[in-house]
Enzyme design. Sequence first.
Site, short mmCIF file in Angstrom:
data_model
loop_
_atom_site.label_atom_id
_atom_site.label_comp_id
_atom_site.label_asym_id
_atom_site.label_seq_id
_atom_site.Cartn_x
_atom_site.Cartn_y
_atom_site.Cartn_z
CE LYS B 145 -3.41 -3.08 -0.35
NZ LYS B 145 -3.05 -2.88 -1.36
CD GLU B 228 -3.24 10.10 5.61
OE1 GLU B 228 -2.39 9.59 5.08
OE2 GLU B 228 -4.52 10.09 6.42
NE ARG B 320 -8.83 -8.57 -4.34
CZ ARG B 320 -10.15 -8.05 -3.98
NH1 ARG B 320 -10.68 -8.34 -4.98
NH2 ARG B 320 -10.00 -7.35 -2.96
#
Lengths: 172, 519
Positions: B145, B228, B320
């Site tokens: 990630k 953040e 996927r």
Amino acid sequence: MGYLFELLGEQSVIEPVYQEEGIGLRVDGRITDLDFKDLGGGEFIFEVEGDIYPVRIATSGDSVFIHSEGESYEILAINSLEKVVEEARGGSSSDSLIAPMPGVVIRVEKKAGDLVKRGETILVIESMKLQTVVTSFRDGLVRSILVEEGGGFEKGSVLAVLASDEIEEDQL
Amino acid sequence: MIMFAKRDQEAAFATIILDGLSGQTRRVRLMEKVLIANRGEIAVRIAKTLRGMDMKSVGIAHEYEGETPATRCVDELIVLRGDSPIAAYLDAKQILEGARERDVDAIHPGYGFLSENPNFARSTRELGMTYIGPSPEVIELMGDKILAREFVSKEGFRISPSEEEEEDPLSFKERSEAIGFPLLLKAAAGGGGKGMHIVRSAKDLVGAIELAKGEAERYFGDGRIYAERYIENPRHIEVQVMADKAGNCLHFFERECSIQRRFQKIVEESPSLALDKKLRRKICSEAVGIAIAAKYENAGTIEFILAPDGEFYFLEMNTRLQVEHPVTEMITGRDLVELQIRIARGEELSIAQEEIKTKGHAIECRVYAEDVEHDFSPCIGRLVDVREPVAEFVRFDSGVAKGSDVSADFDPMLAKLIVYGETREEAISRSVESLKQTSFLGVNTNLAYLSRIVAHPAFVKGETDTGFVARHKLDLAPKELSTKKRRMLLAAAALSNRDFRERVEAVPEPYASIGDWSN
């Protein structure tokens, strides 16, 4: 002749009531006006006191699964009251009469020291608005009654104790 | 229409006639037999497309599993051995050996299990089989990630703005303020919510930085922190992309998956009410840009966080097929598994972006065997009766049937209900109706909970964000049972209980009849 069922963690007593127009059911002490139609394949229409409920029923062992109005419920058949009382006594290995469910003592018919025959009434209890007679499961001697008339008790409480066999023989 | 014309003798390739009239041909990998390295509803779903494409399917199952819809719908079955069923589905070596023995041409991983394992994709290729999915390299990149975020940011796409203290501690306060409030201070080495601080105004910043640094040091032995942008109640928007070997990349619009419990999606829909035409174009082209930058191939999903102010940020990319892919199939009319297979065998995407259009609205509800009243904990049991909804606007992808055991071995998702409507309102009312028709008796499910979500006024209004389930907790709790209904259920149960009925029926007619009970 009540049967004990459990739904959403709460127990209820159901007993058939024989009436002139057929059999009714007494649920939690209240006679329930009931009719139903079997549509086949596990589908039924139940009518209770004027309300209509389409339901889907499937059973597995002691469990009855009912789907109604988008919700599913599991109802567990605990057993007939008599059977419960019998099982609560734990067979012959125990001398205690154990309360199958919480309730109130209506009447105490024997006192400590009384001789009782198998099947003779020791006390009468009321649970879920239904009276149940608690009888002796063998011939013997009442050693002690642990509750009094009007008093309450929890599920699993010991209501009365019979004298064990040895003492019984001595006394007899 | 694509037709096989000639099979090369030396290799697993064939020449296909692309256009019967012009005689245009292309060599593609031969694919006649595909192993589905999965179970449950997704194995059933993949097998269905394989059958439609005239290919043979090979399924896998652990020796302890009985017959399931997934084992019944495949042409061949490989029985896996191993101590635990779940370990067997993760046993790449055993699965690949089985695939070789059965002369499998390709492997479809589905979702979960080995679907995002770069080594499995790599080994499949090394053994000369086709992996129906992206390259091992891109699976690896997007699987990390932090690397994925850095990659996406470096390529010039939006990730949520952040500043690291370490870069220049003296200017950290100013740099943080520049991100804007509310802010989230996080420990660089953090996790599990520890050492996180939400800062709502500049006056609290200095104190919070001190606190966060102290906690980072104490909890993780690493005082590095970063700030953040904190997005309150975001929507979860994802974009379906599909790319071929030649570098063509298309998007199949968005899915909104904001309704989540325990950080897992339970209701998904497409299109999202939160996107207008302009924002949809922006977010979809950003997704395509990311896929192209990553040299992506096959089906993938780029997940974004959409803030209430319309700003959106890259969250992660799933390399996927997604659980919720049917909502996209329903409104675009495309079979995503078929496209995956065609791309994997070397075909180029023959449709243009403009040709992919959506029609109507689709909602997916995931049916789980779980106890919604006890923190959605998984439930087990045997399904004594199963009723699936039937309607032309319904798709029901299920991995279980009457008699199936729901065990603790696997994810407790039983099935997915996907409902189509011309409008969102129609899709909602049809979903509620279909959920109420569906029943899985024998095990607790979230079916009733799902219908309370979909029927909730806030859901109907489109007020969906990741805080939905927590915010409407009280409304979503089951209603208390009326005493009349309780008596009905108990009476119905008593009459269905053999012991009770035998007792009642021991009494002669006319007493022994209530209604028209038949045995």
